[in-house]
Scaffold this motif. Structure first.
Motif, mmCIF file in Angstrom:
data_model
loop_
_atom_site.group_PDB
_atom_site.id
_atom_site.type_symbol
_atom_site.label_atom_id
_atom_site.label_comp_id
_atom_site.label_asym_id
_atom_site.label_seq_id
_atom_site.Cartn_x
_atom_site.Cartn_y
_atom_site.Cartn_z
ATOM 1 N N PHE A 6 55.628 76.251 1.482
ATOM 2 C CA PHE A 6 54.212 76.599 1.557
ATOM 3 C C PHE A 6 53.783 76.383 3.005
ATOM 4 O O PHE A 6 53.947 75.286 3.548
ATOM 5 C CB PHE A 6 53.403 75.696 0.619
ATOM 6 C CG PHE A 6 53.830 75.808 -0.818
ATOM 7 C CD1 PHE A 6 53.204 76.701 -1.677
ATOM 8 C CD2 PHE A 6 54.859 75.020 -1.312
ATOM 9 C CE1 PHE A 6 53.606 76.807 -3.004
ATOM 10 C CE2 PHE A 6 55.263 75.112 -2.638
ATOM 11 C CZ PHE A 6 54.634 76.016 -3.485
ATOM 12 N N LEU A 7 53.255 77.414 3.629
ATOM 13 C CA LEU A 7 52.831 77.341 5.028
ATOM 14 C C LEU A 7 51.315 77.440 5.129
ATOM 15 O O LEU A 7 50.714 78.312 4.496
ATOM 16 C CB LEU A 7 53.437 78.496 5.834
ATOM 17 C CG LEU A 7 54.958 78.629 5.847
ATOM 18 C CD1 LEU A 7 55.360 79.905 6.566
ATOM 19 C CD2 LEU A 7 55.600 77.409 6.500
ATOM 20 N N ASP A 8 50.729 76.581 5.935
ATOM 21 C CA ASP A 8 49.344 76.785 6.330
ATOM 22 C C ASP A 8 49.335 78.013 7.245
ATOM 23 O O ASP A 8 50.379 78.400 7.790
ATOM 24 C CB ASP A 8 48.832 75.538 7.061
ATOM 25 C CG ASP A 8 47.419 75.706 7.562
ATOM 26 O OD1 ASP A 8 46.557 76.164 6.786
ATOM 27 O OD2 ASP A 8 47.162 75.377 8.738
ATOM 28 N N ARG A 9 48.182 78.611 7.445
ATOM 29 C CA ARG A 9 48.124 79.803 8.285
ATOM 30 C C ARG A 9 47.735 79.454 9.722
ATOM 31 O O ARG A 9 48.556 79.514 10.633
ATOM 32 C CB ARG A 9 47.121 80.822 7.698
ATOM 33 C CG ARG A 9 47.243 82.203 8.352
ATOM 34 C CD ARG A 9 46.111 83.121 7.961
ATOM 35 N NE ARG A 9 44.950 82.831 8.803
ATOM 36 C CZ ARG A 9 43.771 83.422 8.676
ATOM 37 N NH1 ARG A 9 43.569 84.302 7.723
ATOM 38 N NH2 ARG A 9 42.776 83.119 9.482
ATOM 39 N N ASP A 130 49.340 71.902 10.020
ATOM 40 C CA ASP A 130 48.973 71.292 11.299
ATOM 41 C C ASP A 130 47.754 70.382 11.201
ATOM 42 O O ASP A 130 47.202 69.990 12.225
ATOM 43 C CB ASP A 130 48.745 72.373 12.358
ATOM 44 C CG ASP A 130 47.531 73.232 12.066
ATOM 45 O OD1 ASP A 130 47.225 73.462 10.874
ATOM 46 O OD2 ASP A 130 46.871 73.672 13.032
ATOM 47 N N THR A 131 47.332 70.054 9.984
ATOM 48 C CA THR A 131 46.225 69.113 9.806
ATOM 49 C C THR A 131 46.596 68.101 8.733
ATOM 50 O O THR A 131 47.486 68.357 7.899
ATOM 51 C CB THR A 131 44.919 69.817 9.374
ATOM 52 O OG1 THR A 131 45.105 70.365 8.066
ATOM 53 C CG2 THR A 131 44.494 70.901 10.366
ATOM 54 N N LEU A 136 48.310 66.098 3.131
ATOM 55 C CA LEU A 136 47.832 65.470 1.892
ATOM 56 C C LEU A 136 47.956 66.406 0.697
ATOM 57 O O LEU A 136 48.349 65.982 -0.395
ATOM 58 C CB LEU A 136 46.390 65.005 2.063
ATOM 59 C CG LEU A 136 46.179 63.822 3.013
ATOM 60 C CD1 LEU A 136 44.698 63.605 3.276
ATOM 61 C CD2 LEU A 136 46.821 62.562 2.468
ATOM 62 N N ALA A 137 47.670 67.680 0.884
ATOM 63 C CA ALA A 137 47.806 68.650 -0.211
ATOM 64 C C ALA A 137 49.258 68.731 -0.665
ATOM 65 O O ALA A 137 49.542 68.734 -1.868
ATOM 66 C CB ALA A 137 47.294 70.019 0.216
ATOM 67 N N GLY A 138 50.167 68.799 0.286
ATOM 68 C CA GLY A 138 51.581 68.852 -0.053
ATOM 69 C C GLY A 138 52.029 67.615 -0.801
ATOM 70 O O GLY A 138 52.734 67.698 -1.812
ATOM 71 N N ALA A 145 56.436 67.057 3.127
ATOM 72 C CA ALA A 145 55.419 67.632 4.015
ATOM 73 C C ALA A 145 55.845 67.493 5.471
ATOM 74 O O ALA A 145 56.271 66.420 5.895
ATOM 75 C CB ALA A 145 54.079 66.944 3.781
ATOM 76 N N VAL A 146 55.716 68.597 6.208
ATOM 77 C CA VAL A 146 56.091 68.631 7.616
ATOM 78 C C VAL A 146 54.851 68.962 8.433
ATOM 79 O O VAL A 146 54.170 69.961 8.178
ATOM 80 C CB VAL A 146 57.202 69.677 7.867
ATOM 81 C CG1 VAL A 146 57.584 69.693 9.342
ATOM 82 C CG2 VAL A 146 58.423 69.390 6.991
ATOM 83 N N PHE A 147 54.583 68.110 9.418
ATOM 84 C CA PHE A 147 53.401 68.250 10.267
ATOM 85 C C PHE A 147 53.782 68.941 11.569
ATOM 86 O O PHE A 147 54.755 68.554 12.230
ATOM 87 C CB PHE A 147 52.809 66.866 10.559
ATOM 88 C CG PHE A 147 51.552 66.900 11.376
ATOM 89 C CD1 PHE A 147 50.363 67.334 10.833
ATOM 90 C CD2 PHE A 147 51.556 66.479 12.703
ATOM 91 C CE1 PHE A 147 49.190 67.367 11.582
ATOM 92 C CE2 PHE A 147 50.404 66.498 13.463
ATOM 93 C CZ PHE A 147 49.214 66.952 12.900
#
Length: 174
Positions: A6-9, A130-131, A136-138, A145-147
């Motif tokens: 799952f990727l943030d945009r 990147d936040t 936290l959602a992951g 979770a990878v930051f």
């Protein structure tokens, strides 16, 4: 069960708050970060699905209509597909920040809904963002979770960009 990333945009796939774009409110404002297509292609080789899960409060705040957001996402998916980088589905929260909805990250509803729809096992899946809300959602959903950025103590790993994150994920999976 299947596995997914799952990727943030904004800030993971495309530029935001840069010299050439503040926010992405139209397709022509979407500028991919370096090597994003290559990173997604590598994920496609190992994972059953790559999804995008993104908070898009600009809709709720009136900066754009939901139809416009869908055009941005259609453009993003199509441009990546031209480079054989496949996004299975884009999930988004259109609500205003602090609206209290269940879908807005740091809540995990977008991730959990996609996992249920596609039979994804979250324990063997990953969230990249990147936040702190992405991380936290992951974590709430049960993924690793990878930051992307400098540091997030809740993340399983912190890396400077998506391609580096993908290298870490692929080493972790094997």
């Amino acid at each position: 069960m299947k596995k997914a990333v799952f990727l943030d945009r904004d800030g993971v796939i495309n530029e935001v708050l840069t010299d050439r774009v503040k926010f992405v409110n139209r397709p022509e404002q979407l500028f991919f970060l370096p090597k994003v297509a290559e990173a997604i292609r590598q994920l496609n080789e190992v994972f059953d699905y790559v999804f995008v899960v993104t908070n898009q409060g600009g809709v709720g705040l009136g900066f754009m209509k939901e139809l416009q957001l869908q055009k941005i996402h259609d453009h993003m998916v199509a441009e990546l597909q031209k480079e054989d980088a496949i996004i299975k589905e884009v999930a988004y929260c259109p609500h205003k920040p602090k609206s209290g909805c269940a879908c807005r990250k740091p809540n995990s509803k977008m991730i959990e809904d996609l996992a249920e729809k596609y039979d994804v096992e979250l324990a063997i899946s990953y969230m990249v963002g990147d936040t702190d809300t992405d991380i936290l959602a992951g974590k709430k959903a049960g993924t690793k979770a990878v930051f992307i950025g400098k540091n997030d103590s809740n993340a399983d790993a912190t890396l400077p960009d998506l391609l580096s994150a993908v290298e870490w994920i692929l080493n972790d999976v094997i």
